[in-house]
Motif scaffolding. Structure first.
Motif, mmCIF file in Angstrom:
data_model
loop_
_atom_site.group_PDB
_atom_site.id
_atom_site.type_symbol
_atom_site.label_atom_id
_atom_site.label_comp_id
_atom_site.label_asym_id
_atom_site.label_seq_id
_atom_site.Cartn_x
_atom_site.Cartn_y
_atom_site.Cartn_z
ATOM 1 N N SER A 259 69.130 9.252 59.413
ATOM 2 C CA SER A 259 68.040 8.724 58.586
ATOM 3 C C SER A 259 67.726 9.646 57.414
ATOM 4 C CB SER A 259 66.783 8.512 59.437
ATOM 5 O OG SER A 259 66.268 9.743 59.895
ATOM 6 N N LEU A 260 68.007 10.941 57.590
ATOM 7 C CA LEU A 260 67.747 11.899 56.520
ATOM 8 C C LEU A 260 68.803 11.836 55.425
ATOM 9 C CD1 LEU A 260 66.688 15.096 58.529
ATOM 10 C CD2 LEU A 260 65.232 13.681 57.087
ATOM 11 N N LEU A 261 70.016 11.444 55.768
ATOM 12 C CA LEU A 261 71.126 11.514 54.828
ATOM 13 C C LEU A 261 70.873 10.713 53.554
ATOM 14 C CD1 LEU A 261 74.222 11.334 57.202
ATOM 15 C CD2 LEU A 261 73.301 13.319 56.013
ATOM 16 N N ALA A 262 70.431 9.477 53.707
ATOM 17 C CA ALA A 262 70.206 8.621 52.536
ATOM 18 C C ALA A 262 69.129 9.204 51.635
ATOM 19 C CB ALA A 262 69.819 7.216 52.983
ATOM 20 N N ASP A 263 68.042 9.719 52.240
ATOM 21 C CA ASP A 263 66.949 10.283 51.444
ATOM 22 C C ASP A 263 67.388 11.538 50.700
ATOM 23 O OD1 ASP A 263 64.985 8.374 52.130
ATOM 24 O OD2 ASP A 263 64.724 9.322 54.070
ATOM 25 N N VAL A 264 68.140 12.386 51.383
ATOM 26 C CA VAL A 264 68.621 13.615 50.749
ATOM 27 C C VAL A 264 69.561 13.277 49.605
ATOM 28 C CG1 VAL A 264 70.077 15.645 51.092
ATOM 29 C CG2 VAL A 264 68.339 15.071 52.772
ATOM 30 N N GLY A 265 70.457 12.324 49.854
ATOM 31 C CA GLY A 265 71.423 11.952 48.828
ATOM 32 C C GLY A 265 70.780 11.411 47.575
ATOM 33 N N ASN A 266 69.633 10.758 47.714
ATOM 34 C CA ASN A 266 68.972 10.141 46.565
ATOM 35 C C ASN A 266 67.970 11.051 45.871
ATOM 36 O OD1 ASN A 266 70.322 7.696 46.943
ATOM 37 N ND2 ASN A 266 68.797 6.963 48.408
ATOM 38 N N SER A 267 67.588 12.144 46.488
ATOM 39 C CA SER A 267 66.487 12.924 45.918
ATOM 40 C C SER A 267 66.770 14.409 45.754
ATOM 41 C CB SER A 267 65.236 12.765 46.793
ATOM 42 O OG SER A 267 65.481 13.238 48.106
ATOM 43 N N VAL A 268 67.965 14.874 46.124
ATOM 44 C CA VAL A 268 68.255 16.309 46.105
ATOM 45 C C VAL A 268 69.541 16.607 45.344
ATOM 46 C CG1 VAL A 268 68.810 18.324 47.538
ATOM 47 C CG2 VAL A 268 67.054 16.718 48.293
ATOM 48 N N LYS A 269 69.527 17.697 44.585
ATOM 49 C CA LYS A 269 70.734 18.276 43.996
ATOM 50 C C LYS A 269 70.719 19.769 44.328
ATOM 51 C CE LYS A 269 72.592 14.711 41.955
ATOM 52 N NZ LYS A 269 73.907 14.180 42.384
ATOM 53 N N THR A 270 71.880 20.342 44.590
ATOM 54 C CA THR A 270 71.956 21.755 44.953
ATOM 55 C C THR A 270 73.353 22.286 44.681
ATOM 56 O OG1 THR A 270 71.652 23.348 46.764
ATOM 57 C CG2 THR A 270 72.586 21.206 47.336
ATOM 58 N N ASP A 271 73.470 23.605 44.556
ATOM 59 C CA ASP A 271 74.792 24.223 44.440
ATOM 60 C C ASP A 271 75.217 24.859 45.766
ATOM 61 O OD1 ASP A 271 72.970 26.286 44.390
ATOM 62 O OD2 ASP A 271 73.864 27.344 42.693
ATOM 63 N N ILE A 272 74.596 24.439 46.860
ATOM 64 C CA ILE A 272 75.020 24.871 48.194
ATOM 65 C C ILE A 272 76.202 23.984 48.614
ATOM 66 C CG2 ILE A 272 74.358 25.154 50.612
ATOM 67 C CD1 ILE A 272 71.459 25.423 49.701
ATOM 68 N N THR A 273 77.316 24.592 48.913
ATOM 69 C CA THR A 273 78.510 23.837 49.268
ATOM 70 C C THR A 273 78.425 23.325 50.707
ATOM 71 O OG1 THR A 273 79.702 25.765 50.114
ATOM 72 C CG2 THR A 273 79.879 25.300 47.735
ATOM 73 N N PHE A 274 79.300 22.394 51.048
ATOM 74 C CA PHE A 274 79.338 21.852 52.398
ATOM 75 C C PHE A 274 79.668 22.950 53.405
ATOM 76 C CE2 PHE A 274 81.891 19.651 55.784
ATOM 77 C CZ PHE A 274 80.809 19.059 56.407
ATOM 78 N N ASP A 275 80.594 23.846 53.053
ATOM 79 C CA ASP A 275 80.951 24.944 53.960
ATOM 80 C C ASP A 275 79.758 25.863 54.209
ATOM 81 O OD1 ASP A 275 83.534 24.072 54.333
ATOM 82 O OD2 ASP A 275 84.362 25.308 52.717
ATOM 83 N N ASP A 276 78.986 26.131 53.153
ATOM 84 C CA ASP A 276 77.803 26.983 53.326
ATOM 85 C C ASP A 276 76.741 26.280 54.167
ATOM 86 O OD1 ASP A 276 78.880 29.080 51.980
ATOM 87 O OD2 ASP A 276 77.820 28.727 50.100
ATOM 88 N N MET A 277 76.619 24.955 53.996
ATOM 89 C CA MET A 277 75.675 24.200 54.831
ATOM 90 C C MET A 277 76.031 24.335 56.306
ATOM 91 S SD MET A 277 75.034 20.655 52.747
ATOM 92 C CE MET A 277 74.464 20.657 51.042
ATOM 93 N N LYS A 278 77.324 24.249 56.599
ATOM 94 C CA LYS A 278 77.767 24.398 57.989
ATOM 95 C C LYS A 278 77.440 25.801 58.509
ATOM 96 C CE LYS A 278 82.046 23.183 57.301
ATOM 97 N NZ LYS A 278 83.475 22.920 57.586
ATOM 98 N N THR A 279 77.615 26.797 57.646
ATOM 99 C CA THR A 279 77.302 28.173 58.043
ATOM 100 C C THR A 279 75.822 28.323 58.348
ATOM 101 O OG1 THR A 279 79.114 29.022 56.687
ATOM 102 C CG2 THR A 279 77.430 30.602 57.351
ATOM 103 N N PHE A 280 74.964 27.714 57.510
ATOM 104 C CA PHE A 280 73.521 27.774 57.755
ATOM 105 C C PHE A 280 73.188 27.197 59.124
ATOM 106 C CE2 PHE A 280 72.819 27.260 52.923
ATOM 107 C CZ PHE A 280 73.102 28.594 52.739
ATOM 108 N N LEU A 281 73.765 26.047 59.424
ATOM 109 C CA LEU A 281 73.451 25.365 60.676
ATOM 110 C C LEU A 281 73.955 26.116 61.893
ATOM 111 C CD1 LEU A 281 74.171 21.652 59.652
ATOM 112 C CD2 LEU A 281 71.950 22.678 60.123
#
Length: 329
Positions: A259-281
Motif C-alpha cells: 500500500s505504501l509503494l504507490a504513494d511513495v512512487g507518486n510523491s517522493v524523489k531521492t538519490d538513494i539507490t535500490f541497493d542502498d535501500m536494501k542495506t538500510f533495511l
C-alpha cells in the motif's frame, strides 16, 4: 494415511511456492518503485554573490552575510560520492515541497538528519525557511527556501551544504500533498500537541492526538497562531517526521509495504539507490532506536521590507560541530 501425507505435502508445497512467488513480487515491486523515484543530483556551478544587500563582511546580526566565512570548506573526501560501508553514518536532507501548477514551487520544509547506527540514533533539526544565506549557484543572498524555486534539488542541496559547511550524502524530496497519503497508508501518526488551536476548519486539542494524513499536514503547517511562529511550526514538522520514521522502521507487513509503494512512487524523489535501500533495511533499521531533535537559534529581522531569520556564524559553527560529533564512530 499415506493419502493425507500426500495432501498435506502438496498443500505445504503450494503455500511455500505461493509465499516465495509473493515475496518475489514484493521484491520486484519495491525495485521498480526504487528506480521510479530515483533522481540523481547534478553539480551546481557557483556564481559570484551579488553585492546587493551586502556592505561589509560582517556577521548575520547586522543583516549582512560574511561571504569570507560562508565559502564552503568541505574537504575533497567529504565531497566524493558516498557509499555505505559497514554501517557507516550518513546525512540526509529532507525537502518538503509545496508544488504548484506551472511552477516548481518552494521547499516548505527543510529538515536535516544525521544517522549513526553505532550510536543507535538519528539527529534531526529544521533549517528555518526564512534563513538568510548565500544561494549557491544563483549569485544572490536570499531566504534559504528560495533555493529550490531558483534551482530545484541541486541548488537546495548545495546551499544547505554551504550553510552548514557539511556534505549532504542523500536527499529525499517529498510532495507535501503526497506525504498526507503516505501517512494514511501507515495508519496515521501520534503527536503530543502542546496547546489547542483551530486551523483551516480543523480543531486540534491539547494533548495526545492521532492524526490522519490531511490532519497531519494541517498540523504541521500552522504558524501564525503559534506563540513561537515559524519555530513552533518547525517543531511540529519534526514531530510528524519523527513518527513517520518510527512507523517506517516497524513495518514488516507485506500488505502495508504494497500500500505504501504507490504513494511513495507518486510523491517522493531521492538519490538513494535500490541497493542502498536494501542495506538500510537489512543492516541499519534494527540499530536505530532514538531520534534526538535540536533547533537552530537566530533572530528575525526585516531588511529592505523583507522578513529574514538571521543565524550568526557562531550558531552555524555550533550546529556544524554538533553534526560532526554525532557522526563520529
Amino acid at each position: 494415511m499415506r493419502k493425507w501425507v500426500i495432501i498435506l505435502t502438496s498443500v505445504f508445497i503450494v503455500v511455500v511456492l505461493g509465499a516465495a512467488g509473493y515475496a518475489a513480487y514484493i521484491y520486484q515491486s519495491v525495485k521498480t518503485t526504487a528506480h521510479q523515484i530515483y533522481e540523481s543530483r547534478d553539480t551546481v556551478q557557483p556564481k559570484p554573490v551579488s553585492k546587493e544587500g551586502i556592505t561589509t563582511p560582517t556577521t548575520a546580526a547586522t543583516g549582512t552575510v560574511n561571504t569570507a566565512q560562508s565559502s564552503s570548506t568541505l574537504t575533497t573526501d567529504q565531497t566524493q560520492p558516498f557509499n555505505l560501508d559497514e554501517k557507516k553514518p550518513f546525512t540526509v536532507l529532507v525537502l518538503g515541497v509545496d508544488q504548484r501548477e506551472n511552477d516548481r514551487g518552494r521547499s516548505d520544509a527543510m529538515i536535516f538528519l544525521t544517522v549513526n547506527p553505532a550510536k543507535q540514533s538519528i539527529l534531526m533539526f529544521n533549517i528555518p525557511r526564512d534563513t538568510r544565506t548565500e544561494i549557491v549557484g544563483h549569485g544572490t543572498v536570499d531566504k534559504i527556501n528560495h533555493a529550490y524555486a531558483f534551482g530545484g534539488v541541486n541548488m537546495s542541496v548545495k546551499t544547505v551544504e554551504r550553510f552548514l559547511d557539511y556534505p549532504v550524502n542523500y536527499y529525499i524530496k517529498v510532495n507535501m500533498e503526497g506525504f498526507a497519503h503516505l501517512i494514511d497508508s501507515m495508519g496515521g501518526v501520534e503527536v503530543d500537541n502542546p496547546f489547542s488551536f483551530y486551523y483551516e476548519g480543523h480543531q486540534f486539542d491539547q494533548g495526545d492526538l492521532n492524526l490522519n494524513g490531511e490532519e497531519a499536514l494541517l498540523y504541521s503547517r500552522m504558524r501564525y497562531d503559534d506563540p513561537r511562529g515559524d519555530m513552533g511550526r518547525n517543531t511540529r514538522q519534526r514531530q510528524i517526521l519523527k513518527q513517520v520514521i518510527k512507523n517506517s522502521l516497524k513495518i514488516n507487513n507485506v500488505v502495508k509495504i504494497e500500500s505504501l509503494l504507490a504513494d511513495v512512487g507518486n510523491s517522493v524523489k531521492t538519490d538513494i539507490t535500490f541497493d542502498d535501500m536494501k542495506t538500510f533495511l537489512t543492516d541499519y533499521r534494527s540499530d536505530l532506536k532514538q531520534i534526538d531533535q535540536v533547533e537552530i537559534s537566530g533572530e528575525g529581522q526585516r531588511i529592505k521590507g523583507i522578513w529574514y531569520y538571521l543565524v550568526s556564524d557562531k550558531e552555524r559553527s555550533r550546529i556544524h560541530q554538533m553534526i560532526k560529533d554525532h557522526l563520529q564512530l
